[in-house]
Design an enzyme around this catalytic site. Structure first.
Site, PDB file in Angstrom:
ATOM      1  N   ASN A   1       0.853  -1.184   0.000  1.00  0.00           N
ATOM      2  CA  ASN A   1       0.000   0.000   0.000  1.00  0.00           C
ATOM      3  C   ASN A   1       0.891   1.237   0.000  1.00  0.00           C
ATOM      4  O   ASN A   1       1.486   1.580   1.019  1.00  0.00           O
ATOM      5  CB  ASN A   1      -0.908  -0.010   1.241  1.00  0.00           C
ATOM      6  CG  ASN A   1      -1.777   1.227   1.332  1.00  0.00           C
ATOM      7  OD1 ASN A   1      -1.926   1.972   0.366  1.00  0.00           O
ATOM      8  ND2 ASN A   1      -2.349   1.453   2.495  1.00  0.00           N
TER       9      ASN A   1
ATOM     10  N   LYS B   1       0.027   4.323  -0.366  1.00  0.00           N
ATOM     11  CA  LYS B   1      -0.618   5.487   0.242  1.00  0.00           C
ATOM     12  C   LYS B   1      -0.413   6.738  -0.631  1.00  0.00           C
ATOM     13  O   LYS B   1      -0.531   6.657  -1.851  1.00  0.00           O
ATOM     14  CB  LYS B   1      -0.117   5.670   1.676  1.00  0.00           C
ATOM     15  CG  LYS B   1      -0.299   4.392   2.509  1.00  0.00           C
ATOM     16  CD  LYS B   1      -0.004   4.574   3.969  1.00  0.00           C
ATOM     17  CE  LYS B   1      -0.187   3.263   4.711  1.00  0.00           C
ATOM     18  NZ  LYS B   1      -0.017   3.414   6.166  1.00  0.00           N
TER      19      LYS B   1
ATOM     20  N   HIS C   1      -9.528   1.135   5.580  1.00  0.00           N
ATOM     21  CA  HIS C   1      -8.191   1.348   6.139  1.00  0.00           C
ATOM     22  C   HIS C   1      -8.277   2.338   7.293  1.00  0.00           C
ATOM     23  O   HIS C   1      -9.059   3.288   7.263  1.00  0.00           O
ATOM     24  CB  HIS C   1      -7.237   1.861   5.062  1.00  0.00           C
ATOM     25  CG  HIS C   1      -5.800   1.846   5.496  1.00  0.00           C
ATOM     26  ND1 HIS C   1      -5.278   2.804   6.334  1.00  0.00           N
ATOM     27  CD2 HIS C   1      -4.784   0.979   5.229  1.00  0.00           C
ATOM     28  CE1 HIS C   1      -4.001   2.532   6.557  1.00  0.00           C
ATOM     29  NE2 HIS C   1      -3.675   1.432   5.895  1.00  0.00           N
TER      30      HIS C   1
ATOM     31  N   GLU D   1      -6.637   4.789   8.265  1.00  0.00           N
ATOM     32  CA  GLU D   1      -6.460   6.204   7.956  1.00  0.00           C
ATOM     33  C   GLU D   1      -7.733   6.803   7.373  1.00  0.00           C
ATOM     34  O   GLU D   1      -8.042   7.981   7.605  1.00  0.00           O
ATOM     35  CB  GLU D   1      -5.272   6.371   7.014  1.00  0.00           C
ATOM     36  CG  GLU D   1      -3.953   6.054   7.704  1.00  0.00           C
ATOM     37  CD  GLU D   1      -2.855   5.578   6.779  1.00  0.00           C
ATOM     38  OE1 GLU D   1      -1.782   5.242   7.304  1.00  0.00           O
ATOM     39  OE2 GLU D   1      -3.063   5.544   5.544  1.00  0.00           O
TER      40      GLU D   1
ATOM     41  N   GLU E   1      -5.178  -4.746  11.104  1.00  0.00           N
ATOM     42  CA  GLU E   1      -4.122  -3.755  11.273  1.00  0.00           C
ATOM     43  C   GLU E   1      -4.366  -2.991  12.564  1.00  0.00           C
ATOM     44  O   GLU E   1      -5.174  -2.058  12.594  1.00  0.00           O
ATOM     45  CB  GLU E   1      -4.078  -2.805  10.074  1.00  0.00           C
ATOM     46  CG  GLU E   1      -5.435  -2.358   9.544  1.00  0.00           C
ATOM     47  CD  GLU E   1      -5.337  -1.173   8.599  1.00  0.00           C
ATOM     48  OE1 GLU E   1      -4.305  -1.051   7.909  1.00  0.00           O
ATOM     49  OE2 GLU E   1      -6.281  -0.369   8.566  1.00  0.00           O
TER      50      GLU E   1
ATOM     51  N   GLY F   1       2.833   2.485  10.996  1.00  0.00           N
ATOM     52  CA  GLY F   1       3.775   3.582  10.813  1.00  0.00           C
ATOM     53  C   GLY F   1       4.493   4.017  12.067  1.00  0.00           C
ATOM     54  O   GLY F   1       5.194   5.023  12.062  1.00  0.00           O
TER      55      GLY F   1
ATOM     56  N   SER G   1       3.522  -2.050  10.514  1.00  0.00           N
ATOM     57  CA  SER G   1       4.983  -2.026  10.611  1.00  0.00           C
ATOM     58  C   SER G   1       5.609  -3.366  10.240  1.00  0.00           C
ATOM     59  O   SER G   1       6.522  -3.860  10.909  1.00  0.00           O
ATOM     60  CB  SER G   1       5.419  -1.585  12.019  1.00  0.00           C
ATOM     61  OG  SER G   1       5.028  -0.249  12.263  1.00  0.00           O
TER      62      SER G   1
END
Length: 252
Positions: free
Chosen positions: A8, A10, A97, A99, A170, A176, A216
Site C-alpha cells: 500500500n 498510500k 483502512h 487512515e 491492522e 507507521g 509495521s
C-alpha cells in the site's frame, strides 16, 4: 491458498517513480516469486497507469486501488467509481483502512457499503479492521473487531467466492509507528477474525478467506508473522515503497 503480499503506497510516488519501483520489484522477483505467493501493488490513483504498465503480463502480480465511492457514477466531486478502477486495470481495492476511518471519518456503515458494492462491481475486496491503542488497553479488541466485521461484511453474499475477499487486521497503534503486535497478539486477533468469517460464511468458505496482517511489517519480521496461524499474507506500508525491502518481504 496463496499468501497475499500487498504493498500500500498510500500518498507516495509520482507516476514515474511508481513505474520505476514497480519495474524494479518485478525484476527482483523474476523467477524468484514463490509459488504460494501473490503480489498486489496498490499505488495512488495518479500512478495506476504507470504501475499497471510496469506490471503488465507479470504472472503472480495484481494491481489494486486504495479507495472508491460506492456508486456506479454520479455527482461525487473528487471521488472515483469501481468501474473506473476496473477500466484502469485494478483487480483489488481496499475498504476501511484505519487512515480513512480515523483521519477521513469513514464510519462502519460506509465501509460496509464499499465492500458490498465493490464485490458486486467485480473487484476483489480487502476489508481492513483493527483497534486503537486505548481500545486494546480497555480490553475491547474482540468487541471492536466484531463490530467492524459485522458492518463490513453486512452486504457480502454468503455464497461468496473466497478468493474475492480478504480481511486485513491492522492494529492502529502499530501502523507507521515501528511497533508490531507480538505473535500472541496477532494470533489472538486473527483467530477472532477467522471465527467471525466461519460464522458468517460457513466452515468451508470462512476457512478459505485470507486474513492479512498489517502494521509495521518489515523484512526482519515478515517471516515470523507469516508463520503465525491464520496469517495468510501481509499489508505493507512504508517497507513496500522500495523494491529491495518489499521483495525481501514477499520472499520471506
Amino acid at each position: 491458498m496463496k499468501k497475499l503480499m500487498a504493498a500500500n503506497w498510500k500518498m507516495y510516488k509520482l507516476a514515474g517513480e511508481a513505474g520505476e519501483t514497480a519495474a524494479a520489484l518485478r525484476a527482483r522477483l523474476d523467477g524468484k516469486l514463490p509459488a504460494d505467493r501473490e503480489v498486489l501493488v496498490i499505488p495512488p490513483f495518479t500512478a495506476l497507469g504507470a504501475t499497471g504498465r510496469a506490471l503488465a503480463g507479470a504472472a503472480g502480480f495484481a494491481l489494486g486501488a486504495q479507495n472508491f465511492y460506492p456508486s456506479k457514477q454520479g455527482a461525487f466531486t473528487g471521488e472515483i467509481a469501481p468501474d473506473m478502477l476496473l477500466d484502469a486495470g485494478c483487480a483489488y481495492a481496499l475498504a476501511g483502512h484505519s487512515e480513512r476511518r480515523h483521519i477521513l471519518g469513514e464510519d462502519d456503515a460506509l465501509v460496509g457499503r464499499k465492500v458490498g458494492f465493490g464485490l458486486a462491481a467485480g473487484l476483489a475486496m480487502i476489508l481492513c479492521v483493527g483497534e486503537k491503542i486505548e481500545e486494546r488497553q480497555a480490553g475491547q479488541v474482540e468487541a471492536v473487531l466484531a463490530r467492524q466485521l459485522a458492518a463490513g461484511l453486512a452486504e457480502v453474499p454468503t455464497d461468496l467466492s473466497p478468493d474475492k475477499l480478504a480481511v486485513a487486521y491492522e492494529p492502529v497503534w502499530a501502523i507507521g509507528t515501528g511497533l508490531t503486535a507480538g505473535p500472541a497478539e496477532v494470533a489472538d486477533a486473527h483467530k477472532v477474525v477467522r471465527e467471525h468469517l466461519v460464522a458468517r460464511f460457513g466452515p468451508q468458505t470462512g476457512a478459505a478467506v485470507r486474513i492479512l496482517y498489517g502494521g509495521s511489517v518489515k523484512p526482519g519480521n515478515a517471516g515470523e508473522l507469516l508463520g503465525i496461524d491464520n496469517v495468510d499474507g501481509v499489508l505493507v506500508g512504508g517497507a513496500s515503497l522500495e523494491a529491495e525491502s518489499f521483495s525481501a518481504i514477499v520472499t520471506a
